[in-house]
Design a protein around this motif. Sequence first.
Motif, mmCIF file in Angstrom:
data_model
loop_
_atom_site.group_PDB
_atom_site.id
_atom_site.type_symbol
_atom_site.label_atom_id
_atom_site.label_comp_id
_atom_site.label_asym_id
_atom_site.label_seq_id
_atom_site.Cartn_x
_atom_site.Cartn_y
_atom_site.Cartn_z
ATOM 1 N N ASN A 152 0.859 -1.190 0.000
ATOM 2 C CA ASN A 152 0.000 0.000 0.000
ATOM 3 C C ASN A 152 0.896 1.240 0.000
ATOM 4 N N ALA A 153 1.028 1.884 -1.126
ATOM 5 C CA ALA A 153 1.906 3.046 -1.259
ATOM 6 C C ALA A 153 1.445 4.245 -0.426
ATOM 7 N N ALA A 154 0.201 4.244 0.042
ATOM 8 C CA ALA A 154 -0.322 5.364 0.810
ATOM 9 C C ALA A 154 0.034 5.288 2.306
ATOM 10 N N LEU A 155 0.583 4.165 2.755
ATOM 11 C CA LEU A 155 0.933 4.033 4.170
ATOM 12 C C LEU A 155 2.094 4.952 4.526
ATOM 13 N N PRO A 156 2.148 5.455 5.773
ATOM 14 C CA PRO A 156 3.313 6.217 6.214
ATOM 15 C C PRO A 156 4.547 5.311 6.206
ATOM 16 N N ASN A 165 6.808 4.642 8.273
ATOM 17 C CA ASN A 165 7.077 3.825 9.459
ATOM 18 C C ASN A 165 6.266 2.531 9.464
ATOM 19 N N GLN A 166 5.347 2.370 8.514
ATOM 20 C CA GLN A 166 4.579 1.135 8.404
ATOM 21 C C GLN A 166 5.044 0.257 7.225
ATOM 22 N N TRP A 167 6.043 0.732 6.469
ATOM 23 C CA TRP A 167 6.617 -0.081 5.403
ATOM 24 C C TRP A 167 7.585 -1.080 6.043
ATOM 25 N N LEU A 168 7.767 -2.241 5.428
ATOM 26 C CA LEU A 168 8.640 -3.277 5.977
ATOM 27 C C LEU A 168 10.039 -3.193 5.383
ATOM 28 N N PRO A 169 11.073 -3.315 6.224
ATOM 29 C CA PRO A 169 12.439 -3.340 5.691
ATOM 30 C C PRO A 169 12.660 -4.634 4.913
ATOM 31 N N MET A 170 13.147 -4.505 3.683
ATOM 32 C CA MET A 170 13.382 -5.655 2.818
ATOM 33 C C MET A 170 14.865 -5.997 2.745
ATOM 34 N N ALA A 171 15.718 -4.968 2.767
ATOM 35 C CA ALA A 171 17.158 -5.180 2.617
ATOM 36 C C ALA A 171 17.881 -3.907 3.028
ATOM 37 N N THR A 172 19.168 -4.032 3.303
ATOM 38 C CA THR A 172 20.039 -2.909 3.628
ATOM 39 C C THR A 172 21.295 -3.049 2.782
ATOM 40 N N ASN A 173 21.820 -1.929 2.299
ATOM 41 C CA ASN A 173 23.035 -1.992 1.521
ATOM 42 C C ASN A 173 23.802 -0.697 1.657
ATOM 43 N N VAL A 174 25.110 -0.794 1.433
ATOM 44 C CA VAL A 174 25.988 0.370 1.426
ATOM 45 C C VAL A 174 26.379 0.619 -0.016
ATOM 46 N N LEU A 175 26.280 1.860 -0.459
ATOM 47 C CA LEU A 175 26.591 2.190 -1.838
ATOM 48 C C LEU A 175 28.089 2.145 -2.083
ATOM 49 N N SER A 176 28.456 1.775 -3.293
ATOM 50 C CA SER A 176 29.860 1.713 -3.693
ATOM 51 C C SER A 176 30.436 3.119 -3.772
ATOM 52 N N ALA A 177 31.726 3.203 -4.030
ATOM 53 C CA ALA A 177 32.384 4.501 -4.179
ATOM 54 C C ALA A 177 31.754 5.300 -5.313
#
Length: 79
Positions: free
Chosen positions: A34-38, A40-52
């Motif tokens: 649901n794109a209308a949710l705030p 803080n109600q979206w679920l974390p799917m992944a975390t990543n650090v950007l390359s140089a």
Amino acid sequence: RPGFTSISVSGTNVVLSATNGAAGGTYYVLGSTNAALPLNQWLPMATNVLSAGGNFTVTATNAANAGAPWQQFFILQTQ
């Protein structure tokens, strides 16, 4: 500000690529049906650090399983 350059499905995984981020910056991929949710109600799917170069590709495991709703939205959030 980073943005998605491609999103694809590989089995039950969603593969997301992004560019234009701050080098070494940490970004979270959040997902929701649901794109209308705030945010803080979206679920974390992944975390990543950007390359140089400010790019990354990340796999959200089991984000495209058969029991999930067909419509999924993704957003990048900085740490």
